[in-house]
Design an enzyme around this catalytic site. Structure first.
Site, PDB file in Angstrom:
ATOM      1  N   GLY A 122      10.849  83.142  74.118  1.00 35.28           N
ATOM      2  CA  GLY A 122      11.869  84.177  73.946  1.00 35.28           C
ATOM      3  C   GLY A 122      13.155  83.782  74.649  1.00 35.28           C
ATOM      4  O   GLY A 122      13.327  82.631  75.032  1.00 35.28           O
ATOM      5  N   ASN A 123      14.047  84.741  74.804  1.00 36.04           N
ATOM      6  CA  ASN A 123      15.288  84.469  75.537  1.00 36.04           C
ATOM      7  C   ASN A 123      15.766  85.757  76.201  1.00 36.04           C
ATOM      8  O   ASN A 123      15.121  86.801  76.085  1.00 36.04           O
ATOM      9  CB  ASN A 123      16.346  83.870  74.605  1.00 36.04           C
ATOM     10  CG  ASN A 123      16.682  84.814  73.466  1.00 36.04           C
ATOM     11  OD1 ASN A 123      17.242  85.882  73.678  1.00 36.04           O
ATOM     12  ND2 ASN A 123      16.303  84.440  72.248  1.00 36.04           N
ATOM     13  N   ARG A 124      16.892  85.678  76.897  1.00 33.37           N
ATOM     14  CA  ARG A 124      17.304  86.797  77.767  1.00 33.37           C
ATOM     15  C   ARG A 124      18.151  87.853  77.062  1.00 33.37           C
ATOM     16  O   ARG A 124      18.727  88.723  77.695  1.00 33.37           O
ATOM     17  CB  ARG A 124      18.062  86.238  78.976  1.00 33.37           C
ATOM     18  CG  ARG A 124      17.171  85.386  79.876  1.00 33.37           C
ATOM     19  CD  ARG A 124      17.828  85.126  81.221  1.00 33.37           C
ATOM     20  NE  ARG A 124      19.026  84.338  81.103  1.00 33.37           N
ATOM     21  CZ  ARG A 124      20.250  84.754  81.437  1.00 33.37           C
ATOM     22  NH1 ARG A 124      20.442  85.963  81.899  1.00 33.37           N
ATOM     23  NH2 ARG A 124      21.284  83.959  81.296  1.00 33.37           N
TER      24      ARG A 124
END
Ligand code: PMT
Length: 412
Positions: A211-213
């Site tokens: 995933g990412n932020r």
């Protein structure tokens, strides 16, 4: 009640015992989908704590004319507000506003704004009936300011009489009416807008993902700004609306929940068929595990070798099959050579605009409430949008996009 949904409302709170009711007003406005920015006077904080509003409102409380991040907070607040509501409004604030005196952030904002203003007086009967207050109210009414209340009833100290703040329900209804009648900036009425938001999640196994932020804040800000301007909006998102509203759906916005790039690609392609404007604010994973495990990978089996493959490039796909007249806005989240990388994405993905985000900079990009971007247009124009809230970034980008659209329609 629909008119307050998606609107930026500056909630001014001045120093009177009725300040505690402003907490309920703030909550009701938030529940109705408004974007609430509380501005408290010093006096207000003697009656109610700023932490209460910080927790409930869309943005933290502002109190000072000399903000560290924004050199001119009163003009920023005044210019970007859809409505300035003061509840309760003391005799001092009413007098200063009528006389054009700006001695603190709230009175400066009142004078700086061209948005509709709703004043809800609350004070003791003797003060309310004083000729100076009556004259000031008459002056404001003459200038088109809406006055709500006060009512008669029990006042502080057990006294009875005129001067009690109107009920939070009546005040919110009055703001709704005022916004309904003004119909400001409905320049996107009749348009269909698709926005993507949040970071995609590419499964490694049933419990882990790549995933990412991305928080979805920038995407939701676009969706709400477009809805406030009259558009019919579909947001394709991996996350709930960030902030106290949670899953509450703002009127005019359809929410489609997805997890992976593949799901986002399918939902976006479908929604984009009929869209006039598509805004790709989501942080879509570029790679995904080729063959996610069907059961949780065990630590005892050693470090897994995860083979990756590219995900579909949603923006490039939309760019390649863009219907006539559709406006495609992509983003570029970069940590180096921002201008060059963003320009390459503009031409490579077939977008009309790329919003370049230097996400290595402080207070910019992922998860922050603020952003600073540069918009590159396909005709070579470059428009920097300085540090501001994500809603204001959305506003600035849509102003540019809609301005260009209107100009090109005039030329046809
Ligand atoms: O969500 P927030 O916390 O508010 O943060 C906002 C943000 C930083 C996520 C946002 O402002 C932003 O920059 N979004 C784009 C993030 C991104 O994925 O950038 P990119 O440079 O990797 O991709 C370029 C463009 O192609 C983007 O419009 C992206 O949506 C799109 N893309 C990328 C990969 C892919 N497989 N398909 C795509 O459509």
């Amino acid at each position: 009640m629909t008119s307050v949904a998606g609107k930026r409302i500056v909630l001014g709170v001045s120093g009177g015992i009725a300040a505690y009711k402003a907490v309920e007003i703030c909550r009701r406005l938030m529940d109705s989908g408004a974007h609430v920015i509380p501005v408290l006077t010093k006096g207000a904080t003697r009656f109610v704590g700023r932490a209460t509003f910080d927790a409930l409102a869309s943005e933290p409380v502002q109190m000072s004319l000399f903000d560290e991040d924004d050199p001119i907070p009163h003009t920023t607040l005044g210019q970007t507000a859809d409505c300035v509501l003061v509840a309760p409004a003391t005799a001092r604030v009413i007098g200063a506003y009528a006389a054009g005196i700006s001695s603190d952030l709230l009175t400066a904002t009142l004078i700086a704004t061209r948005a509709p203003v709703v004043i809800c007086p609350a004070m003791h009967t003797e003060m309310w009936e004083h000729p100076a207050v009556a004259d000031n109210i008459a002056t404001l009414v003459k200038r088109g300011v809406s006055i709500v209340g006060p009512e008669s009833g029990r006042l502080a100290g057990g006294d009875e009489g005129a001067g009690r703040l109107s009920s939070p329900a009546d005040i919110v209804a009055a703001v709704d009416r005022v916004l309904d009648s003004t119909g400001r900036r409905l320049d996107m009425a009749g348009l269909s807008v698709v926005v993507t938001a949040g970071g995609t999640r590419e499964p490694i196994d049933p419990v882990r993902y790549i995933g990412n932020r991305s928080s979805g804040k920038q995407g939701y800000a676009f969706a709400e700004e477009a809805a406030a301007r009259g558009a019919k909006v579909t947001i394709i998102t991996t996350v709930d609306r960030p902030g106290p509203l949670g899953t509450t759906v703002v009127s005019g916005i359809t929410v489609v929940r997805v997890n992976t790039a593949e799901e986002m690609a399918a939902a976006t392609a479908e929604a984009a068929k009929e869209a006039d404007v598509v805004i790709m604010a989501a942080a879509v994973a570029d790679f995904r595990p080729v063959d996610p495990a069907g059961v949780k990978i065990k630590k005892r089996d050693g470090v897994p070798a995860i083979q990756l493959e590219p995900t579909p490039d949603i923006l490039a796909g939309l760019g390649a099959s863009k219907p006539e007249g559709q406006i495609l806005v992509g983003f570029a989240a970069e940590t180096c050579e921002v201008a060059d990388n963003a320009a390459a994405k503009l031409s490579g993905k077939g977008a009309d605009y790329i919003v370049a985000n230097d996400v290595a900079a402080e207070n910019v990009g992922f998860a922050y409430d603020t952003n600073e971007v540069t918009v590159l247009a396909s005709d070579g124009r470059v428009r920097p949008v300085g540090m501001r809230s994500k809603r204001q970034v959305a506003q600035a980008v849509l102003d540019l996009v809609m301005g260009d659209r209107d100009a090109s329609e005039e030329n046809q």
